[in-house]
Write an enzyme that holds these catalytic residues in place. Structure first.
Site, short mmCIF file in Angstrom:
data_model
loop_
_atom_site.label_atom_id
_atom_site.label_comp_id
_atom_site.label_asym_id
_atom_site.label_seq_id
_atom_site.Cartn_x
_atom_site.Cartn_y
_atom_site.Cartn_z
N ASP A 99 -2.71 19.19 -15.09
CA ASP A 99 -3.12 17.90 -15.65
C ASP A 99 -2.57 17.83 -17.07
O ASP A 99 -3.00 18.57 -17.95
CB ASP A 99 -4.65 17.79 -15.65
CG ASP A 99 -5.15 16.43 -16.12
OD1 ASP A 99 -4.42 15.75 -16.88
OD2 ASP A 99 -6.27 16.04 -15.75
N TYR B 42 -11.69 18.33 -16.97
CA TYR B 42 -12.35 17.02 -17.05
C TYR B 42 -13.54 16.96 -16.09
O TYR B 42 -13.51 17.56 -15.02
CB TYR B 42 -11.32 15.93 -16.72
CG TYR B 42 -11.92 14.58 -16.48
CD1 TYR B 42 -12.61 13.91 -17.50
CD2 TYR B 42 -11.84 13.97 -15.23
CE1 TYR B 42 -13.18 12.68 -17.27
CE2 TYR B 42 -12.41 12.74 -15.00
CZ TYR B 42 -13.09 12.09 -16.02
OH TYR B 42 -13.66 10.87 -15.80
N ARG C 224 0.84 -1.20 0.00
CA ARG C 224 0.00 0.00 0.00
C ARG C 224 0.87 1.25 0.00
O ARG C 224 0.47 2.30 -0.49
CB ARG C 224 -0.94 0.01 1.23
CG ARG C 224 -1.71 1.32 1.39
CD ARG C 224 -2.90 1.19 2.32
NE ARG C 224 -2.57 0.65 3.61
CZ ARG C 224 -2.01 1.35 4.62
NH1 ARG C 224 -1.72 2.63 4.45
NH2 ARG C 224 -1.75 0.78 5.77
N LYS D 143 -5.00 6.50 -19.76
CA LYS D 143 -5.18 6.99 -21.13
C LYS D 143 -3.93 6.75 -21.99
O LYS D 143 -3.58 5.61 -22.25
CB LYS D 143 -5.57 8.47 -21.08
CG LYS D 143 -6.71 8.79 -20.10
CD LYS D 143 -7.98 8.02 -20.39
CE LYS D 143 -9.19 8.54 -19.63
NZ LYS D 143 -9.10 8.48 -18.17
#
Length: 394
Positions: free
Chosen positions: A185, A113, A60, A210
């Site tokens: 971004d 977005y 983690r 993406k």
């Protein structure tokens, strides 16, 4: 072979994070699915656990396969450090909540977005975080809002889905004068076409699902930038638990090895398609920063090495034409993603901004008749012929 800054992006995409085999001479970074990592020396274990020595304790927190991916994006973005997340939205939300507390203020643009817009419109205000969304491309308005005082400036360029362009260097300068952190971004551009850190940004975010992955088969998010800021987000993510697992990390890193090749084809094809659509009588508007008629073309030309594989356009008519046109395309997946080897398309109401209401989309300047078109690596002639036959049917 060392992944030094002197190597090209194409070479770094292949070698970064993978120049030292992890297991018995393996030439490819293996998938390490171990949850925990054992130690025979308690002092060494404690040193690693407290961050005084390098190593792995619990997946983690850190994982060898994930670390290879993080190093790859660190090198490609020219950053001091990088961390990975389970999804792109995990990268965005963890970053925002790491630096924004009640009473803090963030300045951004209206064209982001849909998930990011949802954060700005609903989630952050619910935590009494002030949000100022400026008209995208109105740099004077942004500078005025930043000068009023803010803690974080969040940029997305090119924007999703209208492909608007923001001058990163100019906004970063304004943010520095206000003492604000600059987050960009860079999903649409990718580090092949644009490096925001070189333009003054502090942190760069990617939806690795993406273009970086490139095959629509693994989800992830990445953050790269200043070491002190990345460490702060890491500590939040460590407890928040939005970590990336080894299997998708491996697939994303594998996809990134062909990133330069894919982006090169997609840059070329998107430009050809944008010019074709711009001249077509049944197309009303085309949004692509590579076109000289695009309002942000000169800025894009100055801060980007390529204009990307994303474009959007609207037909000369209403949404009824969209309903006829899109199903007629044969070389397109009508799906809510982008950046894949195969071409993807759809309207914002079912893709980038499905989370928002029609009224919210209208407020953000996103028409219902807009079509977002993510160019794949198919031969451009085939994509052009496909568009032509679909346009003939409306």
């Amino acid at each position: 072979m060392k992944t030094e800054p002197t190597y090209s992006k194409a070479t770094a995409a292949v070698w970064a994070g993978e120049d030292s085999p992890l297991f018995k001479g393996a030439a490819t970074t293996p998938i390490v699915n171990s949850v925990a990592f054992a130690y025979t020396d308690l002092n060494e274990w404690h040193s690693v656990a407290t961050g005084k020595a390098e190593g792995y304790i619990y997946s983690r927190n850190t994982n060898p396969t994930v670390a290879a991916l993080e190093e790859k994006i660190r090198v490609l973005e020219g950053a001091e450090a990088a961390i990975a997340f389970a999804t792109g939205m995990a990268a965005i939300s963890n970053t925002l909540f790491s630096f924004l507390k009640p009473g803090k203020r963030v300045v951004s643009v209206k064209d982001t977005y849909g998930g990011t817009s949802k954060m700005f419109l609903d989630f952050l205000p619910a935590y009494h975080i002030q949000v100022s969304l400026c008209e995208t491309g109105n740099h004077e308005e942004m500078e005025e809002e930043i000068a009023r005082g803010c803690d974080l400036v969040y940029l997305e360029t090119p924007t999703n889905p209208t492909l608007k362009i923001i001058d990163i260097r100019r906004m970063a300068l304004a943010a520095k004068q206000a003492g604000a952190i600059v987050v960009v971004d860079n999903t649409f551009a990718t580090p092949i076409n644009q490096n925001p850190i070189d333009l003054g940004a502090d942190l760069v975010i990617h939806s690795a699902t993406k273009y970086l992955c490139g095959h629509s088969d693994a989800m992830g998010g990445l953050l790269a930038g200043r070491k002190d800021l990345v460490k702060q987000v890491f500590e939040f993510r460590e407890i928040n638990g939005a970590s990336l697992q080894a299997d998708p990390a491996y697939m994303i890193a594998r996809g990134m090895k062909t990133l330069d090749l894919r982006i090169g084809r997609q840059n070329t094809s998107a430009m050809l398609i944008a010019k074709y659509l711009k001249a077509h009588p049944k197309v009303k508007d085309v949004f692509y920063p590579g076109l000289e008629t695009h309002p942000g073309h000169e800025i894009a030309k100055a801060q980007m090495r390529g204009f990307g594989g994303m474009l959007s356009f609207s037909l000369d008519g209403g949404y009824d034409l969209v309903e006829k046109f899109l199903p007629s395309l044969q070389l397109v997946h009508l799906a809510a993603s982008l950046g894949s080897v195969s071409t993807l398309a759809g309207p914002p109401r079912t893709t980038s901004h499905v989370e928002l209401t029609e009224e919210q989309r209208a407020m953000l300047g996103i028409p219902e008749s807009l079509i977002r078109y993510s160019v794949g690596i198919e031969h451009p002639d085939d994509l052009l012929n496909d568009l032509e036959q679909a346009l003939q049917k409306i």
